[in-house]
Design an enzyme around this catalytic site. Structure first.
Site, short mmCIF file in Angstrom:
data_model
loop_
_atom_site.label_atom_id
_atom_site.label_comp_id
_atom_site.label_asym_id
_atom_site.label_seq_id
_atom_site.Cartn_x
_atom_site.Cartn_y
_atom_site.Cartn_z
N LEU A 68 0.86 -1.18 0.00
CA LEU A 68 0.00 0.00 0.00
C LEU A 68 0.89 1.23 0.00
CD1 LEU A 68 -2.81 -1.00 2.54
CD2 LEU A 68 -2.52 -1.64 0.13
N ASP A 69 1.08 1.81 -1.17
CA ASP A 69 2.02 2.91 -1.36
C ASP A 69 1.51 4.19 -0.70
OD1 ASP A 69 4.32 4.27 -2.77
OD2 ASP A 69 2.64 5.31 -3.71
N ALA A 70 2.39 4.84 0.08
CA ALA A 70 2.10 6.16 0.68
C ALA A 70 0.77 6.19 1.42
CB ALA A 70 2.13 7.24 -0.40
N VAL A 71 0.39 5.07 2.01
CA VAL A 71 -0.95 4.95 2.58
C VAL A 71 -1.14 5.84 3.80
CG1 VAL A 71 -0.40 2.99 4.09
CG2 VAL A 71 -2.73 3.24 3.17
#
Length: 575
Positions: free
Chosen positions: A231-234
């Protein structure tokens, strides 16, 4: 309602109190292709073991004129890494407009310049595939944003808007660019939220339709063989003006919801949160073992690099002693290098300003570049150091470049492989790729320094010749194979930090069945160091052997001498 519907409705009620949670829960299940009576995953599933090692790579880190890059990548992994790694993190492989893939234009297709979905599925048959869910933002050239600018669906209400008159001074930023971007729409001039860049427009998860879109996307990825979700930059997901807009309770609620859905669909699936933030905040993404299965160990890279260029393990040891063991069913993802730079926010509270300046200055002497962020007060602060890992270990802070680069580089890998958690190696760390200054000049991005693209034929030639690339690659593969056979290196095996002085970083691992113990002892300095085995309280009836060299230690009285950056994996059990 079924137990699954009840749990899902509970999450939705907290996120969208204006909706009928039960009705919307059913809509979510239908969008995800999940039956309301889907069985719950078995508690305490074995999602990983000591054989799990990941490699991080772009889809085109290796290129060949004869085939699509994803096919070239698979061929290399299959030929050289099948017995060394179990998982491959393929960085965003979708059509994109900037940021080397993280400005996604279309989440549902593979970038034709890389290959097609069949290539991803082929890799997933032989390796666990980690895919990026770029969930915080999408490209300003995406269909959604084009629709937003014209006031049509899907997309007309998918993006976060804010007035430039709103006080947004509390918002935490990872970049120095202005937060808001002016856009012309059928409803007049609007300002959209851009946490990272003006080509990366933040999605509005307060709109339940955005959640539904991502449930559909996740279902597609599962169907294509992806099982590990990054989960990128969540941490930046939910926006509430007047707050820092990072790590908000609603963000954690979305992660819990996604985990519920994903693991009911595929019990072998894993959620990994990418949160490049101070250590204390990062740890919260485990939740109560109900959020991320795995979190990135973001403090490890700067602390380990600092240790090996200063010759002192004090900060690394102190940090390790404060790290809670991951609960069963959760794990740390250990890495020293990635496609991004060396994050500096995770050093907050761990390194002093003077120590941080020394680290930055040393990396700049070795060819590194420095990226900054803007604080709520408008101050520019160091955010990350951009440098290849091979060049980061050219020498020491005190003396500069020296003859110990290879030993220092391998020592870092030895630490990472032995620590509690799942190791992940950036593909360029396997080859000891140098700084790519030419690519920086071409792209204008400091991060390009560590995003070299190898021609596959040139790489094969380098790995077959008398080069530092071959020396590192062969040594790394040997270490990876050894690690994969040791039960005491299970990601959740017991770990205790040992006190063996400033220049010797040491810890003890023990397998869950208590049959294997490993004492991992690292000379982190550029001077020989001596210690006595009696300090380790070895069981006298056991036979102790260094797993790295196969050297047997029968004399428990004679001092042991470690050359600069030499290390031992001292085990009472050969495997």
């Amino acid at each position: 309602m079924t137990p699954l519907q009840q749990r899902l409705a509970g999450h939705l009620q907290l996120l969208y109190p204006q909706l009928d949670a039960g009705e919307f829960a059913q809509t979510c299940l239908e969008q995800f292709g999940l039956a309301a009576d889907a069985p719950s995953p078995t508690p305490h599933r074995n999602l990983w073991d000591q054989s799990d090692i990941a490699v991080i790579t772009y889809g085109d880190s290796l290129r060949s004129e004869q085939q699509a890059p994803l096919h070239t990548l698979f061929g290399f992994l299959d030929a050289h890494m099948r017995d060394c790694v179990s998982a491959v993190h393929i960085l965003p492989f979708f059509p994109y407009s900037s940021d080397d893939g993280f400005s996604v234009m279309d989440y549902t297709t593979v970038n034709p310049s890389l290959g097609q979905w069949d290539d991803i599925t082929d890799i997933s048959r032989h390796f666990k595939v980690m895919g990026d869910l770029v969930i915080n933002h999408c490209s300003s050239r995406s269909l959604w944003f084009e629709n937003y600018k014209h006031g049509v669906d899907p997309g007309a209400s998918y993006f976060v808007e804010a007035s430039p008159d709103t006080d947004l001074s509390a918002v935490v930023r990872p970049r120095t660019s202005p937060l808001l971007r002016e856009v012309k729409t059928p409803n007049g001039e609007r300002h959209v939220w851009c946490t990272f860049s003006h080509d990366q427009v933040d999605l509005d998860f307060q709109n339940p339709q955005v959640l539904l879109e991502f449930l559909k996307i996740i279902r597609l990825y599962l169907d294509k063989g992806i099982r590990w979700f990054r989960l990128d930059a969540v941490a930046f997901l939910w926006k509430t003006p007047g707050t820092p807009c990072i790590n908000l309770p609603e963000t954690h609620e979305v992660i819990r919801l996604l985990r519920l859905m994903i693991e009911h669909h595929s019990p072998d699936a894993v959620i990994i949160t990418e949160t490049n933030i101070p250590n204390r905040e990062n740890l919260t993404y485990f939740g109560n073992a109900n959020e991320a299965h795995v979190i990135y160990n973001f403090s490890l890279p700067p602390l380990l690099i600092n240790t090996l260029i200063t010759g002192s393990c004090i900060h690394l040891k102190n940090w390790l002693m404060t790290m809670p063991p991951a609960q069963y069913g959760t794990a740390y993802l250990n890495f020293v290098a990635s496609h991004d730079g060396i994050g500096l926010r995770p050093t907050e509270g761990l390194l002093s300003e003077w120590e941080l300046e020394t680290l930055i200055g040393t990396m700049q002497r070795f060819g590194g570049r420095l990226s900054s962020r803007t604080t709520p007060t408008g101050e520019a602060k160091p955010y990350e150091i951009n440098i290849s890992l091979w060049d980061a270990f050219r020498g020491t802070a005190a003396q500069g470049p020296d003859q110990w680069q290879f030993a220092r580089f391998l020592c870092a890998a030895g630490v990472m492989l032995a620590l509690e958690g799942i190791p992940a190696f950036y593909i360029h760390s396997l080859f000891a790729t140098q700084n790519d200054d030419e690519r920086v000049e071409h792209t204008g991005s400091f991060r390009s320094i560590n995003r070299h693209i190898w021609q596959a034929e040139a790489l094969e030639e380098a790995l077959a010749g008398d080069t530092h690339h071959a020396q590192v690659f062969n040594a790394m593969r040997k270490l990876l194979r050894i690690r994969r056979q040791q039960p005491a290196f299970h990601p959740n095996a017991t770990q205790y930090t040992l006190h063996t002085g400033e220049a010797l970083f040491s810890f003890w691992r023990q397998s869950t069945d208590r049959r294997q113990s490993i004492f991992a002892i690292f000379n982190v300095s550029d001077q020989p160091q001596t210690f006595n085995l009696s300090e380790l309280n070895l069981i006298v009836t056991d036979e102790w052997v260094d797993l790295v060299t196969d050297e047997l230690f029968e004399n428990r009285v004679a001092p042991v001498k470690l050359m600069p950056y030499q290390f031992l994996w001292l085990s009472n059990r050969r495997t």
